[in-house]
Design a protein around this motif. Sequence first.
Motif, PDB file in Angstrom:
ATOM      1  N   THR A 191       0.861  -1.178   0.000  1.00 45.36           N
ATOM      2  CA  THR A 191       0.000   0.000   0.000  1.00 45.36           C
ATOM      3  C   THR A 191       0.900   1.230   0.000  1.00 45.36           C
ATOM      4  O   THR A 191       1.819   1.324   0.817  1.00 45.36           O
ATOM      5  CB  THR A 191      -0.909   0.024   1.248  1.00 45.36           C
ATOM      6  N   THR A 192       0.640   2.163  -0.934  1.00 41.11           N
ATOM      7  CA  THR A 192       1.472   3.354  -1.025  1.00 41.11           C
ATOM      8  C   THR A 192       0.676   4.552  -1.529  1.00 41.11           C
ATOM      9  O   THR A 192      -0.312   4.388  -2.242  1.00 41.11           O
ATOM     10  CB  THR A 192       2.694   3.113  -1.949  1.00 41.11           C
ATOM     11  N   ASP A 193       1.122   5.746  -1.162  1.00 44.42           N
ATOM     12  CA  ASP A 193       0.536   6.983  -1.675  1.00 44.42           C
ATOM     13  C   ASP A 193       1.278   7.449  -2.926  1.00 44.42           C
ATOM     14  O   ASP A 193       0.851   8.395  -3.580  1.00 44.42           O
ATOM     15  CB  ASP A 193       0.616   8.092  -0.617  1.00 44.42           C
ATOM     16  N   ASP A 194       2.394   6.800  -3.252  1.00 44.21           N
ATOM     17  CA  ASP A 194       3.241   7.190  -4.380  1.00 44.21           C
ATOM     18  C   ASP A 194       2.859   6.448  -5.651  1.00 44.21           C
ATOM     19  O   ASP A 194       2.070   5.511  -5.638  1.00 44.21           O
ATOM     20  CB  ASP A 194       4.710   6.872  -4.071  1.00 44.21           C
ATOM     21  N   ASP A 195       3.483   6.881  -6.766  1.00 44.56           N
ATOM     22  CA  ASP A 195       3.439   6.114  -8.007  1.00 44.56           C
ATOM     23  C   ASP A 195       4.195   4.814  -7.766  1.00 44.56           C
ATOM     24  O   ASP A 195       5.152   4.795  -6.981  1.00 44.56           O
ATOM     25  CB  ASP A 195       4.146   6.860  -9.142  1.00 44.56           C
TER      26      ASP A 195
ATOM     27  N   GLY B 104       9.910  -6.063 -11.416  1.00 44.77           N
ATOM     28  CA  GLY B 104      10.140  -7.427 -10.942  1.00 44.77           C
ATOM     29  C   GLY B 104       8.849  -8.206 -10.820  1.00 44.77           C
ATOM     30  O   GLY B 104       8.003  -8.179 -11.707  1.00 44.77           O
ATOM     31  N   THR B 105       8.674  -8.889  -9.677  1.00 48.82           N
ATOM     32  CA  THR B 105       7.521  -9.756  -9.448  1.00 48.82           C
ATOM     33  C   THR B 105       6.797  -9.340  -8.174  1.00 48.82           C
ATOM     34  O   THR B 105       7.435  -9.112  -7.150  1.00 48.82           O
ATOM     35  CB  THR B 105       7.966 -11.229  -9.325  1.00 48.82           C
ATOM     36  N   VAL B 106       5.466  -9.259  -8.260  1.00 46.80           N
ATOM     37  CA  VAL B 106       4.630  -8.948  -7.097  1.00 46.80           C
ATOM     38  C   VAL B 106       3.537 -10.000  -7.010  1.00 46.80           C
ATOM     39  O   VAL B 106       2.858 -10.278  -7.996  1.00 46.80           O
ATOM     40  CB  VAL B 106       3.991  -7.543  -7.215  1.00 46.80           C
ATOM     41  N   ARG B 107       3.384 -10.586  -5.826  1.00 44.33           N
ATOM     42  CA  ARG B 107       2.304 -11.549  -5.585  1.00 44.33           C
ATOM     43  C   ARG B 107       1.541 -11.106  -4.344  1.00 44.33           C
ATOM     44  O   ARG B 107       2.151 -10.842  -3.310  1.00 44.33           O
ATOM     45  CB  ARG B 107       2.869 -12.951  -5.342  1.00 44.33           C
ATOM     46  N   GLY B 108       0.215 -11.012  -4.454  1.00 44.45           N
ATOM     47  CA  GLY B 108      -0.589 -10.622  -3.302  1.00 44.45           C
ATOM     48  C   GLY B 108      -1.592  -9.556  -3.654  1.00 44.45           C
ATOM     49  O   GLY B 108      -2.534  -9.802  -4.385  1.00 44.45           O
ATOM     50  N   LYS B 109      -1.349  -8.327  -3.165  1.00 43.70           N
ATOM     51  CA  LYS B 109      -2.263  -7.208  -3.412  1.00 43.70           C
ATOM     52  C   LYS B 109      -1.442  -5.929  -3.504  1.00 43.70           C
ATOM     53  O   LYS B 109      -0.522  -5.719  -2.709  1.00 43.70           O
ATOM     54  CB  LYS B 109      -3.284  -7.110  -2.281  1.00 43.70           C
ATOM     55  N   LEU B 110      -1.792  -5.074  -4.474  1.00 42.87           N
ATOM     56  CA  LEU B 110      -1.088  -3.814  -4.674  1.00 42.87           C
ATOM     57  C   LEU B 110      -2.109  -2.684  -4.714  1.00 42.87           C
ATOM     58  O   LEU B 110      -3.010  -2.685  -5.551  1.00 42.87           O
ATOM     59  CB  LEU B 110      -0.296  -3.850  -5.978  1.00 42.87           C
ATOM     60  N   THR B 111      -1.984  -1.731  -3.769  1.00 42.93           N
ATOM     61  CA  THR B 111      -2.880  -0.582  -3.707  1.00 42.93           C
ATOM     62  C   THR B 111      -2.037   0.685  -3.733  1.00 42.93           C
ATOM     63  O   THR B 111      -1.168   0.874  -2.891  1.00 42.93           O
ATOM     64  CB  THR B 111      -3.729  -0.611  -2.414  1.00 42.93           C
ATOM     65  N   ALA B 112      -2.325   1.544  -4.724  1.00 45.18           N
ATOM     66  CA  ALA B 112      -1.593   2.806  -4.857  1.00 45.18           C
ATOM     67  C   ALA B 112      -2.590   3.931  -5.079  1.00 45.18           C
ATOM     68  O   ALA B 112      -3.569   3.760  -5.798  1.00 45.18           O
ATOM     69  CB  ALA B 112      -0.612   2.738  -6.023  1.00 45.18           C
ATOM     70  N   LYS B 113      -2.345   5.083  -4.462  1.00 41.86           N
ATOM     71  CA  LYS B 113      -3.226   6.229  -4.686  1.00 41.86           C
ATOM     72  C   LYS B 113      -2.951   6.872  -6.034  1.00 41.86           C
ATOM     73  O   LYS B 113      -3.823   7.481  -6.629  1.00 41.86           O
ATOM     74  CB  LYS B 113      -3.059   7.260  -3.578  1.00 41.86           C
ATOM     75  N   ASP B 114      -1.714   6.764  -6.512  1.00 46.02           N
ATOM     76  CA  ASP B 114      -1.342   7.357  -7.792  1.00 46.02           C
ATOM     77  C   ASP B 114      -1.189   6.269  -8.852  1.00 46.02           C
ATOM     78  O   ASP B 114      -1.739   5.196  -8.734  1.00 46.02           O
ATOM     79  CB  ASP B 114      -0.054   8.174  -7.636  1.00 46.02           C
ATOM     80  N   SER B 115      -0.404   6.554  -9.878  1.00 47.58           N
ATOM     81  CA  SER B 115      -0.306   5.657 -11.032  1.00 47.58           C
ATOM     82  C   SER B 115       0.478   4.381 -10.723  1.00 47.58           C
ATOM     83  O   SER B 115       1.327   4.346  -9.825  1.00 47.58           O
ATOM     84  CB  SER B 115       0.345   6.384 -12.209  1.00 47.58           C
ATOM     85  N   VAL B 116       0.163   3.348 -11.502  1.00 48.22           N
ATOM     86  CA  VAL B 116       0.868   2.069 -11.426  1.00 48.22           C
ATOM     87  C   VAL B 116       1.351   1.742 -12.829  1.00 48.22           C
ATOM     88  O   VAL B 116       0.576   1.793 -13.790  1.00 48.22           O
ATOM     89  CB  VAL B 116      -0.041   0.935 -10.909  1.00 48.22           C
ATOM     90  N   THR B 117       2.646   1.407 -12.947  1.00 44.51           N
ATOM     91  CA  THR B 117       3.226   1.016 -14.225  1.00 44.51           C
ATOM     92  C   THR B 117       3.811  -0.374 -14.066  1.00 44.51           C
ATOM     93  O   THR B 117       4.624  -0.617 -13.168  1.00 44.51           O
ATOM     94  CB  THR B 117       4.338   1.993 -14.658  1.00 44.51           C
ATOM     95  N   VAL B 118       3.384  -1.301 -14.926  1.00 43.80           N
ATOM     96  CA  VAL B 118       3.929  -2.655 -14.944  1.00 43.80           C
ATOM     97  C   VAL B 118       4.742  -2.761 -16.229  1.00 43.80           C
ATOM     98  O   VAL B 118       4.187  -2.829 -17.329  1.00 43.80           O
ATOM     99  CB  VAL B 118       2.801  -3.718 -14.896  1.00 43.80           C
ATOM    100  N   GLU B 119       6.062  -2.725 -16.080  1.00 45.61           N
ATOM    101  CA  GLU B 119       6.940  -2.665 -17.239  1.00 45.61           C
ATOM    102  C   GLU B 119       7.090  -4.026 -17.917  1.00 45.61           C
ATOM    103  O   GLU B 119       6.769  -5.064 -17.342  1.00 45.61           O
ATOM    104  CB  GLU B 119       8.302  -2.108 -16.827  1.00 45.61           C
TER     105      GLU B 119
ATOM    106  N   ASP C  83      -4.195  -8.573  -7.164  1.00 46.65           N
ATOM    107  CA  ASP C  83      -5.225  -7.589  -7.465  1.00 46.65           C
ATOM    108  C   ASP C  83      -4.584  -6.217  -7.318  1.00 46.65           C
ATOM    109  O   ASP C  83      -3.814  -5.985  -6.380  1.00 46.65           O
ATOM    110  CB  ASP C  83      -6.408  -7.728  -6.511  1.00 46.65           C
ATOM    111  N   ILE C  84      -4.906  -5.313  -8.249  1.00 47.49           N
ATOM    112  CA  ILE C  84      -4.320  -3.977  -8.250  1.00 47.49           C
ATOM    113  C   ILE C  84      -5.435  -2.948  -8.181  1.00 47.49           C
ATOM    114  O   ILE C  84      -6.420  -3.050  -8.914  1.00 47.49           O
ATOM    115  CB  ILE C  84      -3.498  -3.725  -9.529  1.00 47.49           C
TER     116      ILE C  84
END
Length: 104
Positions: free
Chosen positions: A17-21, A26-41, A49-50
């Motif tokens: 969980t973050t307030d940043d972009d 790399g690899t993320v498993r679980g849950k990703l929550t962001a207040k700003d933008s998310v980029t999956v390169e 879940d994002i």
Amino acid sequence: MASTIIGAGITIEGEITTDDDVVVQGTVRGKLTAKDSVTVESGAVVEADISGGPLAVAGSITGNIQSSDRVDLQPGARVVGNVKATRITIADGAQFKGNVDMDV
């Protein structure tokens, strides 16, 4: 605002969980929550879940996406899951399997 970068050699399992972009290389498993933008390169793998602001995808996502703005699937992107966003673009060469809910 600063970005949170998950580098190419990093695997994170759990809830982020973050307030940043957020930039995932790399690899993320679980849950990703962001207040700003998310980029999956390109080359990144997200099995989570994002939810967040605008989302740009060039890598692989398996999980549901909820964006308060738009979702852009770029060439080479692979998404398996449901997408809820105000707008979605799917470029030539992107793969998408799931349902879209246009939250207007």
